[in-house]
Scaffold this active site. Structure first.
Site, PDB file in Angstrom:
ATOM      1  N   GLU A  33      53.995 -11.235  14.143  1.00  0.00           N
ATOM      2  CA  GLU A  33      53.730  -9.839  14.416  1.00  0.00           C
ATOM      3  C   GLU A  33      53.022  -9.798  15.771  1.00  0.00           C
ATOM      4  O   GLU A  33      52.009 -10.478  15.962  1.00  0.00           O
ATOM      5  CB  GLU A  33      52.811  -9.259  13.330  1.00  0.00           C
ATOM      6  CG  GLU A  33      52.666  -7.774  13.481  1.00  0.00           C
ATOM      7  CD  GLU A  33      51.776  -7.138  12.410  1.00  0.00           C
ATOM      8  OE1 GLU A  33      51.446  -7.808  11.417  1.00  0.00           O
ATOM      9  OE2 GLU A  33      51.426  -5.969  12.607  1.00  0.00           O
ATOM     10  N   ARG A 257      48.870 -21.919   4.147  1.00  0.00           N
ATOM     11  CA  ARG A 257      48.303 -21.604   5.436  1.00  0.00           C
ATOM     12  C   ARG A 257      47.459 -22.784   5.913  1.00  0.00           C
ATOM     13  O   ARG A 257      46.789 -23.435   5.109  1.00  0.00           O
ATOM     14  CB  ARG A 257      47.344 -20.433   5.200  1.00  0.00           C
ATOM     15  CG  ARG A 257      47.294 -19.422   6.262  1.00  0.00           C
ATOM     16  CD  ARG A 257      46.600 -18.186   5.708  1.00  0.00           C
ATOM     17  NE  ARG A 257      47.532 -17.107   5.809  1.00  0.00           N
ATOM     18  CZ  ARG A 257      47.744 -16.438   6.947  1.00  0.00           C
ATOM     19  NH1 ARG A 257      47.069 -16.698   8.027  1.00  0.00           N
ATOM     20  NH2 ARG A 257      48.630 -15.485   6.988  1.00  0.00           N
ATOM     21  N   LYS A 267      43.877 -13.241  12.977  1.00  0.00           N
ATOM     22  CA  LYS A 267      43.967 -12.550  14.261  1.00  0.00           C
ATOM     23  C   LYS A 267      42.962 -11.406  14.341  1.00  0.00           C
ATOM     24  O   LYS A 267      42.445 -11.107  15.404  1.00  0.00           O
ATOM     25  CB  LYS A 267      45.386 -12.017  14.468  1.00  0.00           C
ATOM     26  CG  LYS A 267      46.337 -13.096  14.951  1.00  0.00           C
ATOM     27  CD  LYS A 267      47.701 -12.536  15.257  1.00  0.00           C
ATOM     28  CE  LYS A 267      48.544 -12.489  14.020  1.00  0.00           C
ATOM     29  NZ  LYS A 267      49.944 -12.134  14.264  1.00  0.00           N
TER      30      LYS A 267
END
Ligand code: ATP
Ligand code: MG
Length: 553
Positions: A33, A257, A267
């Protein structure tokens, strides 16, 4: 790595799929993204997706998952592309989920026509209240039984901008009692009158992640859609949409992850560090971002090797930062030019060496690389050495300088200390030595053996530079799991600036991005802000290898 590695669980799945002829070739994608810069966790996902495509001679797309206009920016798109290329990967196709908005709209219409989606006028609070809970079934919305015609008209009007933000949503009609809460009539589209970084003001309705991701995979004929574990509960919805729409059956697989110790990776948190100026931008050398690591002097090969070493897992854990540093040292050892810089200088005077005389010594650039050649290093009667390499009252095994002690000046001569000067505060200001004429490196006939070799820079020939030393950005291993705000755990000493360091003259021509080993002081990289007038070096990593020691325990 030479030893044969066993297959990871994704490779096992892929090999089975290929063996059974389910696909002719595999097709993966990396779907960032564009709402921030890539970090080392993304690097691991990139390495995995591109790596699998390469290993099995398939394809890997780069797809920007840009369905949320609020947080996305073109700057991020550019940085992401740049970082992937720098990491050494090439994508087959470059796509944007926003390119599929028209198609996704069509998919939504198809669901409405099949009686599988409806427009709901409920507020977000009402929808949440009717959702039920784990073990408690939800309640149908009062708008659930709208006719296909009415739904088509309202959805069309949503698109045309007839309604305000949040006034209506489009929901899938699945089952309000479904044990998986994500399948209790999930929202597919929401109204957002916002400018999108690519589609501008063309759209005021935007698909939700769950109605964009799987469909985008399907449009691109992605065979193996690999994502992180938090999406595991979304998989039934992913499959439901694909089945109901009768489109190419992409499949989702999850892996854990990757987290790194002494830093944060989300982020959102990294953006806070940037916006609140705890760091100097996304590419601050202390950041766990790909651009920060590059600026600090980490190499792409080191990052790839790190991703390879940690592999993939099904359960989350925190990877030790020292493993990453180990990979960085291993690569830099092969390629960094050796040179000398004195970070905390004190003057050493060789009293029996002719004043005004210069010798040009030839010193190896890199003993690990026989093709790296030699460089010229000027030597004279006064040299800078590190303050810590002299002690007034040295302990027994101090193999450096102190009264009467001998040491070799790297690539030059053996010197013996016989005097020193102090100022009124007791600080050493000058060290006096004599040199052994026959002990010149490469032609040593002195017969004297010394245990210590120290680095130095000729006073008359020294250039200066700024040096930036970095430490961990956080004081604790996992700042996100501590009480309170993660920013309370920032290490206040993570950056130390040495404004005037003495460097050997060969370093004056160093260009941004070049790697060096300053003897005994670590690996350094020329900073992007460096110029011929003002050289700046970042310490990439120290020479000490704490991780290897850990392993031997
Ligand atoms: P963040 O939580 O840092 O904002 P994200 O998941 O929102 O990350 P995306 O841009 O959506 O970031 O991620 C792109 C891809 O990278 C996704 O497939 C995601 O699963 C993967 N990814 C993100 N963070 C990690 C991580 N720490 N380890 C491994 N893969 C990751
Ligand atoms: Mg995400």
């Amino acid at each position: 790595m030479s030893e044969e590695k066993s297959l990871n669980f994704l490779e096992e799945i892929i090999e089975k799929d290929l063996a059974e002829g389910k696909y002719k070739y595999i097709h993966t994608r990396f779907p960032p993204e564009p709402n921030g810069y890539l970090h080392i966790g993304h690097a691991s996902s990139i390495h995995l997706n591109f790596g699998l495509a390469k290993k099995y001679k398939g394809k890997c797309n780069l797809r920007f998952d840009d369905t949320n206009p609020t947080t996305e920016e073109t700057e991020y798109v550019e940085s992401i592309k740049n970082d992937i290329k720098w990491l050494g990967f090439e994508w087959d196709g470059e796509y944007y989920a926003s390119d599929y908005f028209e198609q996704l709209y069509g998919f939504a219409v198809k669901l409405i026509n099949k009686g599988l989606a409806y427009v709901d006028d409920s507020t977000a609070e009402e929808i949440a209240a009717l959702k039920g809970n784990i073990g408690v079934p939800g309640t149908n919305s009062p708008y659930r039984e709208r006719t296909v015609e009415e739904n088509l008209r309202l959805f069309q009007e949503m698109r045309e901008g007839k309604y305000k933000d949040s006034e209506k949503v489009l929901r899938a009609k699945i089952d309000m009692a479904h044990p998986n809460l994500l399948l209790r009539d999930p929202i597919l589209y929401r109204i957002k009158h916002e400018h999108h970084h690519r589609t501008g003001d063309k759209w005021c309705i935007y698909p939700m992640y769950d109605f964009a991701h799987g469909q985008s995979d399907s449009i691109e004929n992605i065979t193996h859609s690999i994502c992180t574990l938090e999406f595991i509960h979304h998989r039934p919805l992913y499959d439901w949409c694909i089945q109901q729409l009768e489109i190419f059956p992409s499949h989702q697989y999850e892996f854990a992850r990757r987290n790194l110790s002494y830093t944060v990776m989300s982020k959102r948190k990294l953006l806070q560090l940037v916006n609140e100026k705890h760091v100097d931008g996304w590419n601050d050398p202390r950041m766990p971002t790909v651009s920060g690591m590059r600026r600090r002097g980490y190499t792409a090969a080191a990052l790839r090797n790190f991703c390879d070493t940690i592999g993939i897992a099904k359960r989350e854990n925190v990877v030790d930062l020292s493993l990453l540093e180990f990979c960085v040292r291993e690569d830099l050892n092969k390629l960094a030019t050796r040179s000398m810089a004195v970070l905390d200088p004190v003057k050493l005077v060789i009293t029996n060496y002719p004043e005004g005389q210069t010798e040009n010594l030839e010193i190896e650039n890199n003993p690990e690389d026989e093709n790296s050649g030699k460089r010229t290093v000027p030597f004279s009667n006064e040299v800078w050495i590190e303050r810590e390499d002299f002690m007034e009252n040295p302990p027994k095994k101090f193999f450096r300088l102190g009264m009467g002690l001998m040491v070799r000046l790297k690539g030059a001569y053996i010197v013996q200390c016989n005097d020193f000067k102090k100022d009124e505060n007791g600080n050493i200001t000058e060290i006096h030595c004599t040199y052994i004429r026959e002990s010149r490196s490469g032609n040593d006939t002195s017969g004297i053996h010394v245990k210590g070799t120290i680095h130095w820079v000729s006073v008359a020939h020294a250039k200066t530079a700024e040096v930036r030393l970095y430490d961990r950005l956080f004081r604790v291993e996992d700042p996100s799991s501590e009480d309170g705000d993660f920013k309370d755990y920032i290490n206040p000493d993570s950056l130390q600036v040495l404004p005037q360091v003495f460097i050997e003259p060969s370093l004056a021509a160093a260009k941004p991005g070049e790697h060096f080993q300053f003897l005994r002081k670590g690996y350094f990289c020329v900073d992007t802000d460096s110029s011929a007038e003002k050289l700046i070096f970042n310490r990439t990593v120290t020479l000490k290898d704490s991780w290897a020691k850990e392993q031997k325990k």
